[in-house]
Design an enzyme around this catalytic site. Structure first.
Site, mmCIF file in Angstrom:
data_model
loop_
_atom_site.group_PDB
_atom_site.id
_atom_site.type_symbol
_atom_site.label_atom_id
_atom_site.label_comp_id
_atom_site.label_asym_id
_atom_site.label_seq_id
_atom_site.Cartn_x
_atom_site.Cartn_y
_atom_site.Cartn_z
ATOM 1 N N MET A 92 96.274 38.155 11.126
ATOM 2 C CA MET A 92 96.524 37.104 12.125
ATOM 3 C C MET A 92 97.432 36.026 11.511
ATOM 4 S SD MET A 92 95.334 37.193 15.163
ATOM 5 C CE MET A 92 95.178 36.209 16.637
ATOM 6 N N ASP A 116 95.971 32.065 0.333
ATOM 7 C CA ASP A 116 94.691 32.766 0.480
ATOM 8 C C ASP A 116 93.928 32.614 -0.831
ATOM 9 O OD1 ASP A 116 92.604 34.441 1.471
ATOM 10 O OD2 ASP A 116 94.051 35.385 2.801
ATOM 11 N N VAL A 144 91.193 31.631 9.424
ATOM 12 C CA VAL A 144 90.189 32.174 8.502
ATOM 13 C C VAL A 144 88.996 32.687 9.306
ATOM 14 C CG1 VAL A 144 90.927 30.663 6.617
ATOM 15 C CG2 VAL A 144 89.032 29.929 8.082
ATOM 16 N N GLU A 203 85.763 33.557 11.410
ATOM 17 C CA GLU A 203 85.202 32.824 12.558
ATOM 18 C C GLU A 203 83.780 32.342 12.275
ATOM 19 O OE1 GLU A 203 87.494 31.631 14.770
ATOM 20 O OE2 GLU A 203 86.381 32.408 16.477
ATOM 21 N N LYS A 222 85.277 27.183 8.389
ATOM 22 C CA LYS A 222 86.426 26.418 8.890
ATOM 23 C C LYS A 222 86.300 24.938 8.486
ATOM 24 C CE LYS A 222 87.340 29.590 12.760
ATOM 25 N NZ LYS A 222 88.607 30.252 12.517
ATOM 26 N N HIS A 254 94.947 28.298 20.196
ATOM 27 C CA HIS A 254 94.428 29.664 20.205
ATOM 28 C C HIS A 254 95.453 30.677 20.701
ATOM 29 C CE1 HIS A 254 91.523 32.776 22.038
ATOM 30 N NE2 HIS A 254 91.805 33.093 20.791
ATOM 31 N N ASN A 279 96.297 38.356 20.889
ATOM 32 C CA ASN A 279 96.858 39.586 20.306
ATOM 33 C C ASN A 279 97.680 40.374 21.323
ATOM 34 O OD1 ASN A 279 95.674 40.025 17.573
ATOM 35 N ND2 ASN A 279 93.799 39.615 18.722
HETATM 36 N N1 CAA Z 1 101.454 44.239 17.552
HETATM 37 C C1 CAA Z 1 102.709 43.706 17.565
HETATM 38 N N2 CAA Z 1 103.605 43.962 18.540
HETATM 39 C C2 CAA Z 1 103.221 44.816 19.494
HETATM 40 C C3 CAA Z 1 101.951 45.439 19.533
HETATM 41 C C4 CAA Z 1 101.057 45.115 18.498
HETATM 42 N N3 CAA Z 1 99.807 45.604 18.465
HETATM 43 N N4 CAA Z 1 101.881 46.240 20.601
HETATM 44 C C5 CAA Z 1 103.069 46.139 21.215
HETATM 45 N N5 CAA Z 1 103.863 45.287 20.557
HETATM 46 C C6 CAA Z 1 105.226 44.890 20.901
HETATM 47 C C7 CAA Z 1 106.164 46.060 20.805
HETATM 48 O O1 CAA Z 1 106.686 46.191 19.489
HETATM 49 C C8 CAA Z 1 107.229 45.655 21.801
HETATM 50 O O2 CAA Z 1 108.077 44.707 21.175
HETATM 51 P P1 CAA Z 1 109.668 44.844 21.290
HETATM 52 O O3 CAA Z 1 109.978 44.592 22.736
HETATM 53 O O4 CAA Z 1 110.163 43.773 20.392
HETATM 54 O O5 CAA Z 1 110.034 46.210 20.844
HETATM 55 C C9 CAA Z 1 106.457 44.902 22.892
HETATM 56 O O6 CAA Z 1 105.224 44.524 22.279
HETATM 57 C C10 CAA Z 1 106.139 45.747 24.113
HETATM 58 O O7 CAA Z 1 105.486 46.912 23.633
HETATM 59 P P2 CAA Z 1 105.500 48.304 24.367
HETATM 60 O O8 CAA Z 1 106.678 48.381 25.294
HETATM 61 O O9 CAA Z 1 105.322 49.383 23.372
HETATM 62 O O10 CAA Z 1 104.138 48.341 25.122
HETATM 63 P P3 CAA Z 1 103.633 47.732 26.460
HETATM 64 O O11 CAA Z 1 104.691 47.382 27.430
HETATM 65 O O12 CAA Z 1 102.585 48.679 26.845
HETATM 66 O O13 CAA Z 1 102.968 46.347 26.030
HETATM 67 C C11 CAA Z 1 101.203 45.020 25.221
HETATM 68 C C12 CAA Z 1 102.025 46.268 24.996
HETATM 69 C C13 CAA Z 1 102.120 43.793 25.207
HETATM 70 C C14 CAA Z 1 100.219 44.936 24.063
HETATM 71 C C15 CAA Z 1 100.487 45.112 26.622
HETATM 72 O O14 CAA Z 1 99.733 46.287 26.656
HETATM 73 C C16 CAA Z 1 99.576 43.944 26.899
HETATM 74 O O15 CAA Z 1 100.021 42.887 27.321
HETATM 75 N N6 CAA Z 1 98.256 44.135 26.691
HETATM 76 C C17 CAA Z 1 97.237 43.112 26.940
HETATM 77 C C18 CAA Z 1 96.982 42.387 25.671
HETATM 78 C C19 CAA Z 1 95.931 41.323 25.849
HETATM 79 O O16 CAA Z 1 95.298 41.161 26.870
HETATM 80 N N7 CAA Z 1 95.735 40.546 24.768
HETATM 81 C C20 CAA Z 1 94.705 39.551 24.717
HETATM 82 C C21 CAA Z 1 93.626 40.095 23.857
HETATM 83 S S1 CAA Z 1 92.280 38.980 23.782
HETATM 84 C C22 CAA Z 1 92.596 38.004 22.462
HETATM 85 O O17 CAA Z 1 93.509 38.159 21.702
HETATM 86 C C23 CAA Z 1 91.678 36.857 22.376
HETATM 87 C C24 CAA Z 1 90.923 36.716 21.156
HETATM 88 O O18 CAA Z 1 90.719 35.610 20.735
HETATM 89 C C25 CAA Z 1 90.225 37.847 20.526
#
Ligand code: CAA
Length: 297
Positions: free
Chosen positions: A24, A44, A101, A103, A108, A151, A154
């Protein structure tokens, strides 16, 4: 954005500090250096972790160059702006320091307590906590008015949102700086209350938790995934759990269930689900992965 104070109050950010060098933190470092084009420091506990973070960042810069998003000179400039060390005194001239770091409130509080002795009294502190109380994280600070929640989601590079969290102590300069920094990073920022899970995780914890519970109660995992698909979100519940990592997702569930025991029952079900051998795979670190992949077998 609603609730954002006058941007004239924002502090100019000339150097960014990131506490941590894990995945992260490394993703933050890359985003900050690329979008703000200012020196970025990562630290780190030991040099091995710092080196791992630096190597991830350099690889990602290489990928951007290979994709033609940046040229060779820009790639070298970005690499030159990133610095990694175990020496925390180098935070002294950072104006904006964000932690990524473990959770845990105590962890923290401890890292911010250490950093506060080093940084300037008006430097801004930001926490990337996904569901803990920002006010509690800042409770032991000498200057809690400089702390904001910041915040990310991902994958950090592509998700367009940042939740900015204000505590009763947060001052307008810190809040305004957070909004200006978020904009500089190319993100949309929303101001949320300092409530468990803020907004996004409060909603997602319901979806992921009920999906986990449905499977635990006997619905095949793939059926849950297929049923959710037509709703049109970019990812299904178990793909999301894969993306954020089972442990992080379970931690959010725990926080929500603790805060609202009448509404979030799922953390227990998450843990039970993780024990079902037919739907999970574990990597070397014990992290559960491959939920949706396993379901396709
Ligand atoms: N890490 C880094 N980059 C990534 C990635 C990853 N895991 N997955 C995809 N990408 C990048 C790709 O490299 C691509 O970048 P470029 O345009 O520069 O080449 C871009 O994202 C689009 O990727 P794809 O075309 O391969 O894939 P996609 O159109 O299916 O999109 C996605 C992938 C953006 C991840 C999409 O599926 C999405 O929006 N998913 C929902 C994600 C979500 O809801 N996240 C929130 C999670 S909850 C959270 O994070 C909260 C917390 O506190 C825990």
């Amino acid at each position: 954005p609603v609730g954002a104070p006058d941007k004239a109050l924002a502090k100019k950010v000339t150097k960014v500090g990131i506490i941590g060098a894990g995945l992260m933190a490394s993703q933050f470092a890359l985003l900050f250096v690329r979008r703000l084009q200012v020196p970025v420091l990562i630290t780190d506990l030991d040099q091995e972790r710092v080196d791992k973070g630096l190597s991830y960042i350099r690889d990602e810069i290489g990928k951007l160059e290979a994709k033609g998003r940046i040229d060779g000179d820009q790639a070298n400039k970005l690499r030159g702006l990133i610095h990694g060390t175990t020496d925390k005194t180098e935070y002294a001239d950072c104006d904006f320091v964000i932690e990524a770091v473990f959770e845990e409130v105590g962890v923290k509080q401890q890292v911010f307590g250490d950093i506060e002795k080093i940084i300037a009294p008006d430097a801004i502190l930001a926490t990337n906590t996904s569901s803990l109380s920002v006010e509690e994280i800042g409770a032991k600070l000498e200057h809690p008015e400089r702390l904001v929640g910041f915040h990310f989601f991902n994958p950090v590079a592509v998700m367009p949102l940042i939740e900015i969290v204000k505590t009763p102590a947060t001052n307008d300069a810190a809040l305004s700086t957070a909004f200006v920094v978020a904009k500089g990073l190319g993100k949309n920022a929303v101001l949320t209350a300092d409530a468990p899970g803020f907004v996004v995780n409060r909603l997602l914890a319901k979806v992921m938790g009920e999906a986990a519970r449905a499977v635990y109660e006997g619905t095949p995992l793939l059926t849950v995934e297929k049923a959710f698909g037509p709703l049109g979100l970019p990812m299904t519940p178990f793909q999301l759990i894969d993306l954020v990592g089972w442990k992080v997702a379970a931690h959010v569930q725990d926080t929500m269930a603790h805060a609202f025991p009448d509404r979030f029952f799922a953390s227990e079900n998450f843990h039970k689900l993780a024990e079902l051998p037919e739907v999970v795979e574990k990597d070397k670190s014990g992290r559960v992965t491959g939920w949706s992949k396993a379901a396709e077998k």
